[in-house]
Design a protein around this motif. Structure first.
Motif, PDB file in Angstrom:
ATOM      1  N   ASP A 366       0.816  -1.227   0.000  1.00 38.69           N
ATOM      2  CA  ASP A 366       0.000   0.000   0.000  1.00 38.69           C
ATOM      3  C   ASP A 366       0.850   1.278   0.000  1.00 38.69           C
ATOM      4  OD1 ASP A 366       0.710  -0.886   2.714  1.00 38.69           O
ATOM      5  OD2 ASP A 366      -0.266   0.976   3.321  1.00 38.69           O
ATOM      6  N   LEU A 367       2.138   1.159   0.250  1.00 39.80           N
ATOM      7  CA  LEU A 367       2.962   2.376   0.306  1.00 39.80           C
ATOM      8  C   LEU A 367       3.132   2.958  -1.100  1.00 39.80           C
ATOM      9  CD1 LEU A 367       5.669   1.126   2.844  1.00 39.80           C
ATOM     10  CD2 LEU A 367       3.995   2.960   3.225  1.00 39.80           C
ATOM     11  N   GLU A 368       2.852   4.229  -1.212  1.00 37.43           N
ATOM     12  CA  GLU A 368       2.815   4.920  -2.503  1.00 37.43           C
ATOM     13  C   GLU A 368       4.116   4.750  -3.307  1.00 37.43           C
ATOM     14  OE1 GLU A 368       0.541   6.401  -4.149  1.00 37.43           O
ATOM     15  OE2 GLU A 368       1.903   7.263  -5.663  1.00 37.43           O
ATOM     16  N   ALA A 369       5.257   4.746  -2.608  1.00 37.63           N
ATOM     17  CA  ALA A 369       6.546   4.719  -3.315  1.00 37.63           C
ATOM     18  C   ALA A 369       6.937   3.320  -3.786  1.00 37.63           C
ATOM     19  CB  ALA A 369       7.637   5.261  -2.402  1.00 37.63           C
ATOM     20  N   LYS A 385       9.571   3.008  -6.777  1.00 37.23           N
ATOM     21  CA  LYS A 385       9.257   3.706  -8.028  1.00 37.23           C
ATOM     22  C   LYS A 385      10.423   4.630  -8.388  1.00 37.23           C
ATOM     23  CE  LYS A 385       4.269   3.469  -7.679  1.00 37.23           C
ATOM     24  NZ  LYS A 385       3.088   4.119  -7.103  1.00 37.23           N
ATOM     25  N   SER A 440       8.325   5.242   4.617  1.00 34.98           N
ATOM     26  CA  SER A 440       7.448   6.410   4.822  1.00 34.98           C
ATOM     27  C   SER A 440       8.293   7.672   5.020  1.00 34.98           C
ATOM     28  CB  SER A 440       6.532   6.215   6.039  1.00 34.98           C
ATOM     29  OG  SER A 440       5.786   5.037   5.873  1.00 34.98           O
ATOM     30  N   MET A 443       9.531   8.843   1.801  1.00 37.90           N
ATOM     31  CA  MET A 443       8.486   9.484   0.981  1.00 37.90           C
ATOM     32  C   MET A 443       8.275  10.935   1.416  1.00 37.90           C
ATOM     33  SD  MET A 443       5.713   6.461   0.157  1.00 37.90           S
ATOM     34  CE  MET A 443       4.921   6.519   1.701  1.00 37.90           C
TER      35      MET A 443
END
Ligand SMILES: Cc1ncc(COP(=O)(O)O)c(C=O)c1O
Length: 445
Positions: A366-369, A385, A440, A443
């Protein structure tokens, strides 16, 4: 400073040219490890870190194992070195026997090297020597695969397929190498275990055989699970297909198990895990729990016999070896490691812990990066990413995680996670929690 007065903090950082390191960045902001015990490390700021990659996949039994330390000390007192050519010492024969009990099929002839890169060079040379002994000296080509890592010697660099390792040295690579495509397909996003698709990529070997003449090909080398490029798990049926094509054309199949060897998948070797027996297996790292450098090649008995039979008695059959082949302290460490594997039933423990580890790893999805996650047994890769240029996201994330107390290796933009086999659930939880915090924090920057 004299060695008696040596401290863990050096006076100067300039003289040591560090391996696979951004030297300039490091020397501005050093990261020094000062102690290691069990699953934990301590850095020069006195901060405790959990070891989430078993060093470089080296120390699955944990750091500071007394049994190994005692075995090495005892060996040093009895016999520190015996030159290994035309003579030997008992321990290396004993270790070869112990190793051969775990290798699949009849890969029962063990040649010792000094690490993984040397093991790969040895396997390549054995494949050439074998075909020559069988009257097929025209077989000189070696087939590798894109995104592979087989160490940094010329043979291994040539058959490897990680572009940054190759670019500078393109002019001096080994001739006759051809690469298959890698198996990292776009649809393999967040696949836990073996992907369902991609088996047909093994047919690249058939294509190479017809394009270059199968009679010219000596061997095909692959990591059953590509480790350094971030746990690329073979598609279902892929390795079996490679075996079939090798058999059809008389090509030797080499599994480079420097990472997957000694239990990382839950079986002694990935060969057993995936039910495919190669002709040779290379191993290193966990062979001594990473404490003393040592590598080995396990070869099929027919390979050994063919090379022996091609020379008259009294002649050296294979002109190859190292000053430190079967070094007594490496052997002592290797034997102690074998005892621990048996006593603690660690391969079984990997099988039992793997689902828990993989669930934890994939919970970071679920972590955006995070761009992708892969995993098998007790090894996994988290792709970050891309940020501006390749490698930046991986390095920044590695540093953010280091600061929150989780230690691992990042390759390019992939975080390499490979916990020790002695980890309990609480350690896996700690690794995953700290990865979440570190990623986190990265990010937020
Ligand atoms: C699959 C594989 N082969 C070979 C090597 C090279 O081993 P070493 O660094 O001990 O020379 C490695 C190292 O990571 C590896 O992962």
């Amino acid at each position: 400073m004299s060695s008696e007065n040596r401290t863990s903090i050096p006076n100067s950082l300039q003289e040591h040219w560090m391996p696979f390191t951004s030297n300039k960045d490091f020397k501005d902001n050093p990261r020094l490890i000062t102690e290691a015990k069990g699953v934990y490390l301590k850095n020069h700021h006195g901060k405790t870190q959990i070891d989430a990659s078993s060093g470089l996949f080296c120390n699955p039994l944990g750091h500071g194992r007394k049994e190994i330390i005692n075995a090495i000390s005892k060996q040093l007192e009895q016999l520190d070195y015996a030159q290994p050519f035309q003579q030997g010492f008992g321990g290396s024969f004993e270790l070869a026997t112990r190793i051969s009990k775990h290798t699949p099929g009849n890969l029962n002839r063990i040649f010792f090297s000094t690490g993984g890169s040397d093991a790969v060079e040895t396997a390549i040379k054995i494949s050439i020597a074998y075909h020559k002994a069988k009257g097929q000296g025209e077989r000189f080509r070696i087939v590798g695969r894109e995104r592979a890592y087989h160490g940094m010697h010329i043979g291994g660099t040539s058959v490897g397929g990680m572009i940054n390792n190759v670019k500078t040295f393109a002019s001096i690579l080994m001739p006759g190498v051809v690469h298959m495509r890698h198996t990292h397909l776009p649809e393999h996003k967040f696949v836990k275990g073996q992907p369902e698709t991609g088996l047909e990529l093994a047919n690249d070997l058939e294509r190479i055989a017809s394009n270059f003449g199968s009679e010219n090909i000596a061997a095909c080398i692959v990591e059953p699970i590509a480790g350094s490029t971030g746990t690329l798990v073979p598609p279902k049926g892929y390795l079996k297909r490679l075996r079939e094509i090798c058999d059809k054309h008389g090509i030797l199949l080499i599994f480079d198990e420097v990472i997957t060897g000694w239990g990382r998948t839950g079986s002694p070797f990935a060969a057993q895990e995936f039910g495919v027996i190669p002709d040779m297996i290379t191993m290193a790292k966990a062979t001594t729990n990473g404490i003393v450098p040592m590598g080995a090649v396990a070869a099929k008995e027919e390979i050994y016999d063919s090379i022996m039979d091609a020379s008259p008695k009294g002649a050296v059959e294979l002109f190859h070896g190292y000053t430190y082949s079967g070094l007594p302290i490496a052997v002592a460490a290797g034997l102690a490691v074998q005892d621990i594997f048996e006593k603690e039933n660690l391969f079984k423990k990997v099988k039992e812990m793997s689902p828990y580890f993989l669930d934890g790893l994939f919970s970071l999805k679920d972590l955006e990066a995070v761009g992708n996650i892969r995993g098998y047994g007790m090894m996994g890769g988290i792709d970050m990413k891309l940020k501006e240029k390749p490698g930046k996201a991986g390095f920044e994330c590695f540093k953010a995680c280091y600061d929150v107390g989780v230690n691992f290796k990042a390759t390019g933009d992939c975080l390499i996670i490979a916990p020790q086999f002695i980890c309990e659930k609480k350690h896996i939880d700690e690794i995953i929690e700290k990865l979440r915090t570190g990623i986190s924090n990265y990010m937020k920057k």
